[in-house]
Design an enzyme around this catalytic site. Structure first.
Site, PDB file in Angstrom:
ATOM      1  N   ALA A  26      10.598 -23.611 -12.036  1.00 19.82           N
ATOM      2  CA  ALA A  26      12.082 -23.735 -12.763  1.00 19.82           C
ATOM      3  C   ALA A  26      12.788 -22.608 -12.490  1.00 19.82           C
ATOM      4  CB  ALA A  26      11.848 -23.822 -14.265  1.00 19.82           C
ATOM      5  N   SER A 109       2.495  -7.031 -19.897  1.00 21.04           N
ATOM      6  CA  SER A 109       3.490  -7.400 -18.811  1.00 21.04           C
ATOM      7  C   SER A 109       4.780  -7.181 -19.302  1.00 21.04           C
ATOM      8  CB  SER A 109       3.185  -8.981 -18.150  1.00 21.04           C
ATOM      9  OG  SER A 109       2.100  -9.302 -17.934  1.00 21.04           O
ATOM     10  N   ASP A 131      -2.764 -16.693 -25.803  1.00 23.24           N
ATOM     11  CA  ASP A 131      -3.099 -15.986 -27.127  1.00 23.24           C
ATOM     12  C   ASP A 131      -1.727 -16.112 -28.115  1.00 23.24           C
ATOM     13  OD1 ASP A 131      -5.306 -15.064 -26.134  1.00 23.24           O
ATOM     14  OD2 ASP A 131      -4.670 -13.220 -25.943  1.00 23.24           O
ATOM     15  N   ALA A 190     -12.070 -27.536 -38.747  1.00 21.61           N
ATOM     16  CA  ALA A 190     -13.177 -26.759 -38.741  1.00 21.61           C
ATOM     17  C   ALA A 190     -13.356 -26.322 -40.273  1.00 21.61           C
ATOM     18  CB  ALA A 190     -12.890 -25.246 -37.933  1.00 21.61           C
TER      19      ALA A 190
HETATM   20  O1  F6P Z   1      -4.955 -14.236 -21.899  1.00 18.43           O
HETATM   21  C1  F6P Z   1      -5.589 -13.706 -22.894  1.00 18.43           C
HETATM   22  C2  F6P Z   1      -6.805 -13.617 -22.889  1.00 18.43           C
HETATM   23  O2  F6P Z   1      -7.092 -14.970 -22.970  1.00 18.43           O
HETATM   24  C3  F6P Z   1      -7.555 -12.996 -24.247  1.00 18.43           C
HETATM   25  O3  F6P Z   1      -7.591 -13.813 -25.531  1.00 18.43           O
HETATM   26  C4  F6P Z   1      -8.800 -12.780 -23.641  1.00 18.43           C
HETATM   27  O4  F6P Z   1      -9.467 -11.590 -24.443  1.00 18.43           O
HETATM   28  C5  F6P Z   1      -8.446 -12.199 -22.254  1.00 18.43           C
HETATM   29  O5  F6P Z   1      -7.511 -13.007 -21.877  1.00 18.43           O
HETATM   30  C6  F6P Z   1      -9.663 -12.124 -21.572  1.00 18.43           C
HETATM   31  O6  F6P Z   1      -9.043 -12.210 -20.111  1.00 18.43           O
HETATM   32  P1  F6P Z   1      -9.934 -11.932 -18.663  1.00 18.43           P
HETATM   33  O7  F6P Z   1     -11.360 -12.244 -18.849  1.00 18.43           O
HETATM   34  O8  F6P Z   1      -9.110 -12.494 -17.705  1.00 18.43           O
HETATM   35  O9  F6P Z   1      -9.950 -10.337 -18.595  1.00 18.43           O
END
Ligand code: F6P
Length: 321
Positions: A26, A109, A131, A190
């Site tokens: 995009a 970022s 997240d 849940a």
């Molecule tokens: O992208 C965020 C996230 O998914 C978090 O919830 C998780 O703890 C983390 O990335 C793990 O990322 P990686 O295993 O790539 O370091």
């Protein structure tokens, strides 16, 4: 007077999120429509420091709208956090005569956007993290896809839990935020949701399980990875309740794959908005969705505010269980 923008750069940074590719597409297509040149840096800020780049065109971003991951690759760069690393990144932006940078990624970022802006770079961010823990936007790209993946996995686990009269402890992602766990918990019925924001009382949960299992053949406990380890929760629950427990850690299965409709629609709108912001001379801000509106939010706000988990959704999930 606003100097005109001729060339922009885009990169993806931090954990990959489904819909990043649709966002790159995009940004590129809309920027080309506005007659801008576009380059993409590989591996986030790491590639920006190393000057590892590719020219993006209408053609070479074709066929990626439905691909998970990111064609620009992603990374978490420690070097970019140093003055030296940042200086190298800025030199490369100058070398390519980049008038504006678009960063697609999570909160770390977006801090990079703020740091570059403070050093004279025009930069804007697009929120992308499963997240969904970025303040100022209802949704980040990747969250909805991850949620849909979890929903489909949890309904399979529920079948087994029901068939075997078992308790399951399922660990989902979310190092610092329980948003995935709460939303997945509510959407998947849940019975208990454990999140980092609320103290966990396993004895209370065990007492409640004993009661609610009368007449019920399955119990699903969702644990956000930042709250506890699923295996520890399972061991305690087994001890306290005296019933068979199984553990399932969903892990990185949650991050990739075919982006959902919502993530593609966000990608298109955030991509356009980010280019428009640069064209208007804006910087140090992020595209966001608030209600149905696509808006821009100052990065300062994101840095200084934590996104609230929805306590109402958390409570509702437990009321309905
Ligand atoms: O992208 C965020 C996230 O998914 C978090 O919830 C998780 O703890 C983390 O990335 C793990 O990322 P990686 O295993 O790539 O370091």
């Amino acid at each position: 007077m606003l100097e005109s923008i001729k060339k922009i750069a885009v990169l993806t940074s931090g954990g990959d999120a489904s819909g990043m590719n649709a966002t790159i597409r995009a940004v590129t297509r809309y920027a080309r429509y506005k007659s801008l040149e576009v380059i993409g840096f590989y591996e986030g800020f790491k590639g920006l420091i190393k000057d590892n780049f590719t020219i993006l065109t209408e053609e070479n971003v074709g066929g990626i709208i439905d691909r998970g991951g990111t064609i620009l690759y992603s990374a978490r760069s420690q070097e970019f956090k140093t003055e030296e690393g940042m200086a190298k990144a800025i030199d490369n932006l100058k070398k390519h005569q980049i008038d504006g940078l678009i960063v697609i990624g999570g909160d770390g970022s977006l801090r990079g956007v703020h740091d570059l802006h403070a050093r004279g770079v025009r930069a804007v961010g697009i929120p992308a993290t499963i997240d969904n823990d970025i303040a100022g936007t209802d949704y980040s790209i990747g969250f909805d896809t991850a949620l849909n993946v979890i929903i489909s996995l949890l309904s399979k686990i529920r079948d087994t839990a029901f068939s075997h009269d078992r308790l399951f402890v399922i660990e989902v992602m979310g190092k610092n935020s329980g948003l995935i766990a709460i939303n997945a918990g509510l959407a998947c019925a849940a019975d208990y949701i454990l999140i980092p924001e609320i103290e966990v009382d396993l004895v209370k949960i065990a007492n409640s399980i004993r009661n609610h299992r009368k007449g019920k053949r399955h119990t699903l406990i969702i644990v956000a990875e930042g709250a506890a380890k699923a295996s520890d929760v399972a061991a305690s629950i087994k001890l306290l309740v005296g019933h068979e427990v199984r553990v399932s850690v969903l892990g990185h299965i949650q991050r990739g794959g075919f982006p959902s409709a919502l993530d593609r629609l966000l990608a298109a709108q955030f991509g356009k908005k980010s280019v428009d912001l640069l064209l208007k001379g804006e910087s140090d801000c992020m595209t966001a969705i608030q209600g149905k509106k696509i808006v821009s939010v100052p990065i300062e706000f994101i840095i200084n505010n934590r996104k609230d988990i929805s306590k109402e959704l958390f409570q509702l999930a437990h009321i309905l269980s």
